[in-house]
Design an enzyme around this catalytic site. Structure first.
Site, PDB file in Angstrom:
ATOM      1  N   LYS A 111     -39.186 -26.072  17.657  1.00 23.56           N
ATOM      2  CA  LYS A 111     -38.033 -26.108  18.571  1.00 23.56           C
ATOM      3  C   LYS A 111     -38.489 -25.976  20.019  1.00 23.56           C
ATOM      4  O   LYS A 111     -37.889 -26.567  20.920  1.00 23.56           O
ATOM      5  CB  LYS A 111     -37.011 -25.035  18.204  1.00 23.56           C
ATOM      6  CG  LYS A 111     -36.291 -25.351  16.914  1.00 23.56           C
ATOM      7  CD  LYS A 111     -35.030 -24.543  16.721  1.00 23.56           C
ATOM      8  CE  LYS A 111     -34.318 -24.967  15.452  1.00 23.56           C
ATOM      9  NZ  LYS A 111     -33.214 -24.078  15.096  1.00 23.56           N
ATOM     10  N   LYS A 193     -38.759 -33.110   5.771  1.00 26.07           N
ATOM     11  CA  LYS A 193     -37.602 -32.567   5.039  1.00 26.07           C
ATOM     12  C   LYS A 193     -36.296 -33.166   5.566  1.00 26.07           C
ATOM     13  O   LYS A 193     -36.193 -33.546   6.742  1.00 26.07           O
ATOM     14  CB  LYS A 193     -37.567 -31.041   5.130  1.00 26.07           C
ATOM     15  CG  LYS A 193     -37.316 -30.522   6.514  1.00 26.07           C
ATOM     16  CD  LYS A 193     -37.054 -29.020   6.516  1.00 26.07           C
ATOM     17  CE  LYS A 193     -36.602 -28.659   7.934  1.00 26.07           C
ATOM     18  NZ  LYS A 193     -36.461 -27.312   8.269  1.00 26.07           N
ATOM     19  N   LYS A 196     -30.622 -31.946   9.581  1.00 27.78           N
ATOM     20  CA  LYS A 196     -29.484 -32.315  10.415  1.00 27.78           C
ATOM     21  C   LYS A 196     -29.924 -32.872  11.754  1.00 27.78           C
ATOM     22  O   LYS A 196     -29.219 -33.639  12.375  1.00 27.78           O
ATOM     23  CB  LYS A 196     -28.630 -31.066  10.686  1.00 27.78           C
ATOM     24  CG  LYS A 196     -27.653 -30.761   9.604  1.00 27.78           C
ATOM     25  CD  LYS A 196     -26.888 -29.484   9.923  1.00 27.78           C
ATOM     26  CE  LYS A 196     -27.704 -28.248   9.571  1.00 27.78           C
ATOM     27  NZ  LYS A 196     -26.913 -27.008   9.457  1.00 27.78           N
TER      28      LYS A 196
HETATM   29  P1  AMP Z   1     -30.029 -24.417   8.137  1.00 23.64           P
HETATM   30  O1  AMP Z   1     -29.305 -25.680   8.096  1.00 23.64           O
HETATM   31  O2  AMP Z   1     -31.321 -24.522   8.864  1.00 23.64           O
HETATM   32  O3  AMP Z   1     -29.177 -23.255   8.589  1.00 23.64           O
HETATM   33  O4  AMP Z   1     -30.444 -24.111   6.638  1.00 23.64           O
HETATM   34  C1  AMP Z   1     -29.580 -23.545   5.692  1.00 23.64           C
HETATM   35  C2  AMP Z   1     -30.288 -23.365   4.362  1.00 23.64           C
HETATM   36  O5  AMP Z   1     -30.628 -24.642   3.799  1.00 23.64           O
HETATM   37  C3  AMP Z   1     -31.617 -22.599   4.447  1.00 23.64           C
HETATM   38  O6  AMP Z   1     -31.726 -21.752   3.321  1.00 23.64           O
HETATM   39  C4  AMP Z   1     -32.655 -23.674   4.410  1.00 23.64           C
HETATM   40  O7  AMP Z   1     -33.880 -23.222   3.901  1.00 23.64           O
HETATM   41  C5  AMP Z   1     -32.010 -24.695   3.481  1.00 23.64           C
HETATM   42  N1  AMP Z   1     -32.500 -26.062   3.755  1.00 23.64           N
HETATM   43  C6  AMP Z   1     -32.425 -26.731   4.934  1.00 23.64           C
HETATM   44  N2  AMP Z   1     -32.957 -27.962   4.824  1.00 23.64           N
HETATM   45  C7  AMP Z   1     -33.383 -28.083   3.537  1.00 23.64           C
HETATM   46  C8  AMP Z   1     -34.016 -29.141   2.783  1.00 23.64           C
HETATM   47  N3  AMP Z   1     -34.316 -30.314   3.335  1.00 23.64           N
HETATM   48  N4  AMP Z   1     -34.300 -28.909   1.488  1.00 23.64           N
HETATM   49  C9  AMP Z   1     -33.984 -27.730   0.908  1.00 23.64           C
HETATM   50  N5  AMP Z   1     -33.393 -26.703   1.555  1.00 23.64           N
HETATM   51  C10 AMP Z   1     -33.088 -26.863   2.853  1.00 23.64           C
END
Ligand code: AMP
Ligand code: TRP
Length: 328
Positions: A111, A193, A196
């Protein structure tokens, strides 16, 4: 009963990776754990948010929790900023966090690269706030996707350090990461991965994508050379990713799916069936989301009750922390 805690940031539409890597597991875990699930709005503030749409984004995450099957009778669901102890404990933990250990955080480094001109303190401190979230509830396990393991490790380090300095206070948490689904890859690029913040919407399927969009995105998803549908993440990363999604969405074993498509002439039939599996998988969630849209008052009440329950636990921990440190 062991305690689990997890959260998602309201920073845009959730995608299949968030669901399969995190939220789907919470729904299963809530039956055997004291469960606390948070919408981490203060974390989302570490990148610019539009005040006009932020409220909706925060509520939309809470709606997804409920629509996915998090049950407010079994679990505490609340919004982070409603419980002031999160920010308060973050400050205390800041005083025992070391700058180099925060500089090492992969997510921060990524970031920092993206926000060179407007790099704010919040981004640097993000993992300490996350440690506060976790430690306030004496959490045993934190169900997250793979990318968050490093942050949970930091929470462990800070808990151990605090206990060493001031006496036994915090439970030492561990990350709970499922083998399958912990890292769903991008549909347009299986080496990164699903995210968003990916430059193209072809990277992800959001939980609110219509059946048409889902079919279109899967049709366009990158595949590997050759025609075999086999699970080999090294040689066939794209197909391995699609098989993982298929397996989790349909509840069928990967071996089973491999057998079914062993004689397939190409990827077309596989992709069609996969699309239908994902559409069917998301259908109940999308239907419940629609119901909740017309029921905002119910939602707000659930979040208020959740905050009240969370506050009881958090304020107790905070009192203990202050006593231990010698604050009056
Ligand atoms: P965030 O959108 O960063 O707040 O992530 C929310 C949750 O989703 C966290 O537990 C992340 O580890 C999980 N997560 C985000 N992206 C992925 C992905 N591509 N595959 C699996 N888990 C994910
Ligand atoms: N940092 C997490 C993410 O981006 C979200 C989060 C904040 C979290 N606080 C947490 C996850 C506490 C688990 C526990 O996914």
């Amino acid at each position: 009963m062991e305690t689990i805690f997890s959260g998602v940031q309201p920073s845009g539409a959730l995608h299949l990776g968030n669901y399969l890597g995190a939220i789907k597991n919470w729904v299963e875990l809530q039956n055997q754990h004291r469960s606390v699930f948070c919408v981490v709005d203060l974390h989302a503030l570490t990148v610019p948010q539009d005040p006009k749409t932020f409220r909706e984004k925060i509520l939309s995450i809470a709606k997804i929790y409920l629509a996915a099957g998090i049950d407010p009778e079994k679990s505490i669901i609340f919004i982070q900023s409603h419980v002031k102890e999160h920010a308060e404990l973050c400050w205390i933990l800041n005083t025992i966090s070391r700058i180099p250990e925060l500089e090492r955080m992969t997510q921060f480094k990524e970031k920092a690269e993206r926000h060179k001109k407007d790099l704010n303190m919040g981004l640097f401190d993000y993992p300490v706030l996350m440690a506060a979230d976790i430690l306030l509830y004496k959490t045993n396990a934190v169900p997250v996707g793979e990318d968050q393991i490093q942050h949970v490790e930091l929470a462990r380090t800070l808990a151990e350090r605090f206990n060493n300095y001031f006496g036994e206070t915090f439970v030492i948490p561990k990350a709970f990461v499922r083998k399958e689904g912990a890292r769903i890859m991008g549909l347009d690029d299986p080496s990164k991965k699903m995210s968003k913040s990916a430059p193209s919407a072809a990277n992800y399927i959001t939980l609110t994508d219509s059946p048409e969009i889902i079919r279109e995105k899967i049709k366009k998803a990158v595949t590997d050379s050759g025609k075999e549908i086999i699970f080999n993440p090294i040689e066939k990363p794209a197909i391995a990713n699609l098989l993982t999604i298929y397996s989790l969405a349909s509840g069928r074993l990967i071996e089973d799916l491999q057998k079914q498509y062993a004689n397939a002439a190409g990827y077309a039939e596989f992709k069609n069936d996969l699309s239908e599996a994902v559409v069917e998988f998301l259908r109940p969630l999308q239907e419940k989301l629609k119901e909740l849209d017309s029921n905002e008052d119910v939602m707000l009440k659930i979040l208020n009750d959740g905050a009240q329950k969370a506050r009881q636990i958090a304020s107790q921990t905070m009192k203990e922390v202050k006593d231990k440190i010698g604050l009056i």
